[in-house]
Every structure is written in structure tokens, then in C-alpha cells.
Design a protein around this motif. Structure first.
Motif, PDB file in Angstrom:
ATOM      1  N   ARG A  88       3.950   4.275  -3.503  1.00  0.00           N
ATOM      2  CA  ARG A  88       3.127   5.263  -2.665  1.00  0.00           C
ATOM      3  C   ARG A  88       3.951   6.290  -2.014  1.00  0.00           C
ATOM      4  O   ARG A  88       3.129   7.076  -1.454  1.00  0.00           O
ATOM      5  CB  ARG A  88       2.191   4.538  -1.490  1.00  0.00           C
ATOM      6  CG  ARG A  88       1.333   3.351  -2.230  1.00  0.00           C
ATOM      7  CD  ARG A  88       0.572   2.495  -1.114  1.00  0.00           C
ATOM      8  NE  ARG A  88       1.399   2.030  -0.112  1.00  0.00           N
ATOM      9  CZ  ARG A  88       2.173   0.885  -0.252  1.00  0.00           C
ATOM     10  NH1 ARG A  88       2.165   0.155  -1.497  1.00  0.00           N
ATOM     11  NH2 ARG A  88       2.909   0.481   0.823  1.00  0.00           N
ATOM     12  N   VAL A  89       5.153   6.134  -2.064  1.00  0.00           N
ATOM     13  CA  VAL A  89       5.720   7.398  -1.530  1.00  0.00           C
ATOM     14  C   VAL A  89       6.925   7.884  -2.462  1.00  0.00           C
ATOM     15  O   VAL A  89       7.370   7.177  -3.197  1.00  0.00           O
ATOM     16  CB  VAL A  89       6.485   6.947  -0.028  1.00  0.00           C
ATOM     17  CG1 VAL A  89       5.700   6.542   0.848  1.00  0.00           C
ATOM     18  CG2 VAL A  89       7.609   5.835  -0.500  1.00  0.00           C
ATOM     19  N   ASP A 145       1.780   7.555   3.388  1.00  0.00           N
ATOM     20  CA  ASP A 145       1.357   6.223   3.578  1.00  0.00           C
ATOM     21  C   ASP A 145       1.877   5.647   4.579  1.00  0.00           C
ATOM     22  O   ASP A 145       2.999   5.281   4.444  1.00  0.00           O
ATOM     23  CB  ASP A 145       1.450   5.430   2.281  1.00  0.00           C
ATOM     24  CG  ASP A 145       0.481   4.220   2.327  1.00  0.00           C
ATOM     25  OD1 ASP A 145       0.923   3.140   2.844  1.00  0.00           O
ATOM     26  OD2 ASP A 145      -0.821   4.125   1.722  1.00  0.00           O
ATOM     27  N   ARG A 147       1.487   2.327   5.609  1.00  0.00           N
ATOM     28  CA  ARG A 147       1.988   1.114   5.292  1.00  0.00           C
ATOM     29  C   ARG A 147       3.516   1.043   4.578  1.00  0.00           C
ATOM     30  O   ARG A 147       4.286   0.453   4.928  1.00  0.00           O
ATOM     31  CB  ARG A 147       0.791   0.428   4.441  1.00  0.00           C
ATOM     32  CG  ARG A 147       1.471  -0.911   4.037  1.00  0.00           C
ATOM     33  CD  ARG A 147       0.504  -1.535   2.844  1.00  0.00           C
ATOM     34  NE  ARG A 147       1.134  -2.600   2.196  1.00  0.00           N
ATOM     35  CZ  ARG A 147       0.830  -3.300   1.263  1.00  0.00           C
ATOM     36  NH1 ARG A 147      -0.183  -2.346   0.493  1.00  0.00           N
ATOM     37  NH2 ARG A 147       1.341  -4.119   0.823  1.00  0.00           N
ATOM     38  N   ALA A 148       3.616   1.895   3.885  1.00  0.00           N
ATOM     39  CA  ALA A 148       4.725   2.204   3.010  1.00  0.00           C
ATOM     40  C   ALA A 148       5.738   2.659   4.233  1.00  0.00           C
ATOM     41  O   ALA A 148       7.077   2.023   3.858  1.00  0.00           O
ATOM     42  CB  ALA A 148       4.709   3.112   1.772  1.00  0.00           C
TER      43      ALA A 148
END
Length: 301
Positions: A88-89, A145, A147-148
Motif C-alpha cells: 500500500r506504500v 495509508d 495502517r501501513a
């Protein structure tokens, strides 16, 4: 620094700067668990026979429960978190967040009362934290993101805790035996999990090749090279690669994956780097005693 030391330093800077690139390539097809399982299994397949040949595994086995804890905090947990976050990153962003490892290490040394903070190191921690705030704050506002980001910060903390655990409980055990057994124990957990839920489609050659590079080069070869680097230049100077790896990750991400350099990365990373150098200016005893690297990466990063 000798010519051999310079060559080893350059090799380690590259070897522990590329995992983010290859993780990004592999995780897109394999998912985190098969990726980590492959990396662990390949690393163990190389280091365990070498440790047996050198008689280093028996001593590590006598401390297997501590080694298991080290395997969890240095390999099993952070490698899954890193792989999951990199879905996600960008890889460059991941590498720069992991650059906070020296800050975590300096904070732990001070928090555990093993190191006097001092003015220079205190300023370094403040500068580094300001860099982290800019790096994360600007990019989170830009849609990165959350969470990431939390996962990557947890990875950096794990990479800082691992050497502390080794220095306190495994300082007299051969480093090769510790890392070989740690890889084998972690692989024994991940490989069955990967077999239960394999990738839905046959991975491409680039994905499989990336796993091979992560396991054979960024893990097995990296440990051997790092031991040689420590023997050549000393543990304190060897850990300077921590400051070079993120720059390699950033360069590879931009050049090979077409990732962009965000405002947060451009402003925050230099402050993180400066803060890390100041915060670790006088190396703590833990870093000197630990037979494993401070960071990513390693990581084995």
C-alpha cells in the motif's frame, strides 16, 4: 578504512538497500506470507549448513528460546509487517521510514538506562523526531495509508529491539549460529502457513527471482558480508550502513519503479538522517556487543 573494508561497506550498503525494491515486486503476486516463507527458507538453507560446518549451531541451540524470541522480533514479525505494508506504500517511502531505526535504538539505550543521553544525542533525537513528523505528517495528509505507516514504524522498532535482546542474552553466542537458527525457526512457522494458502496463480519469473534475491543475497549473503565487515572495521563503524541503505532504497524506487519523491520525503528524510547521526554519535555498548546489525532491513532488511 582498508580497501577490503570499503568494498564490504559498499556491498552491504547495496545489499541492505535493495530489499524494499524486490519486496515490492514479489509481494504484488505472492502476498506477504509466501514471500516471507521463501525468504526465510532460502536464507536458512544457506546459513544452517554453514553454521553446522563451523560448529556455531550447537551453542545457539542451547539458547533456543531466546533465539526464538530474537527470530520473532528481528525476522518473523517485521518481515511480514514490511511485506504487508509495501502492498500500500511505495518502496522508497518504506525505506525512509525504516531509516528511523537508529532513533529507536538511541531511545531504547537511554530508556533502559544503559546510555547517558547528553546534549548532542538529545538534539539528535529531537531533530530526528521532527523529521519523522514531517515525513509522516505531510505524506499522511497526502493520502498515504495510515495502517501501513504504523506497520513500518513497528518494523523499525523491532529492528532496534533485536540487537538489544542479542546483546543482553546472546552476546557470547556465535552470531552465525544465532542467525542461522533464527532463520530456521522462523521458516518452520512460515513455510507450513504458505503451503496451506499458496498464491492463487503461478508467480512470474520476476516475482520468483525477487524472492531468490531476498533469501540468498539480502539475507544469507548479507549476514556473511556483515560479519566480515565487522571483523574488518569494527561493529560501530559497520553500523554506519544504516544511514546509506535508505538512500539506496529511495534511488532504486524512483529510478526502477517510477516512484515519486513526495514533499514529506524530501523535507523529512534529511532531518531523520541528521538526527540519526547525532543521536548515535557516541555508540552505546549494546551496539558494540551485538553480533547482528542494528538495522532493516534487514533485514535483514
Amino acid at each position: 578504512m582498508t580497501r577490503r573494508g570499503a568494498v564490504l561497506f559498499a556491498a552491504m550498503s547495496l545489499v541492505w538497500g535493495v530489499p524494499y525494491l524486490f519486496t515490492a515486486v514479489a509481494v504484488a503476486e505472492l502476498g506477504p506470507v509466501p514471500l516471507v516463507a521463501g525468504r526465510l527458507a532460502l536464507g536458512a538453507a544457506v546459513l544452517v549448513p554453514l553454521a553446522l560446518h563451523r560448529g556455531a549451531l550447537r551453542a545457539a541451540w542451547r539458547h533456543r528460546w531466546v533465539v526464538a524470541a530474537y527470530a520473532a522480533v528481528e525476522m518473523a514479525v517485521p518481515w511480514w509487517l514490511l511485506s504487508d505494508a509495501q502492498q500500500r506504500v511505495p518502496s522508497a517511502f518504506a525505506g525512509l521510514v525504516i531509516a528511523t531505526v537508529p532513533l529507536w535504538g538511541a531511545g531504547l539505550a537511554w530508556g533502559l538506562h544503559r546510555e547517558r543521553l547528553g546534549l548532542v544525542r538529545a538534539v539528535g533525537l529531537l531533530v530526528g523526531l521532527a523529521g519523522v513528523a514531517l515525513l509522516l505528517g505531510v505524506d499522511l495528509a497526502g493520502g498515504v495509508d495510515a495502517r501501513a505507516v504504523g506497520q513500518l514504524l513497528a518494523v523499525a522498532l523491532c529492528y532496534a529491539v533485536g540487537p538489544v535482546l542479542v546483546a543482553r542474552r546472546l552476546g557470547a553466542v556465535p552470531a552465525l549460529g544465532v542467525n542461522a537458527l533464527a532463520l530456521a525457526l522462523a521458516a518452520a512457522v512460515y513455510v507450513p502457513l504458505a503451503l496451506v494458502r499458496p498464491p492463487e496463480a503461478l508467480p512470474s519469473w520476476p516475482a520468483l527471482g525477487s524472492v531468490a534475491v531476498l533469501g540468498l543475497v539480502c539475507t544469507a549473503l548479507a549476514f556473511v558480508l556483515f560479519f566480515g565487515l565487522i571483523a574488518e572495521v569494527g561493529a560501530a563503524r559497520a553500523t554506519v550502513i544504516t544511514y546509506v541503505n535508505p538512500a539506496v532504497a529511495l534511488l532504486l524506487g524512483v529510478v526502477l519503479l517510477g516512484e515519486r519523491v513526495s514533499a514529506g520525503m524530501a523535507v523529512g528524510f534529511p532531518l531523520v538522517l541528521i538526527g540519526s547521526v547525532l543521536a548515535t554519535r557516541s555508540h552505546p555498548p549494546v551496539a558494540e556487543a551485538a553480533p547482528v546489525p542494528e538495522a532493516p532491513g534487514g533485514a535483514t532488511r
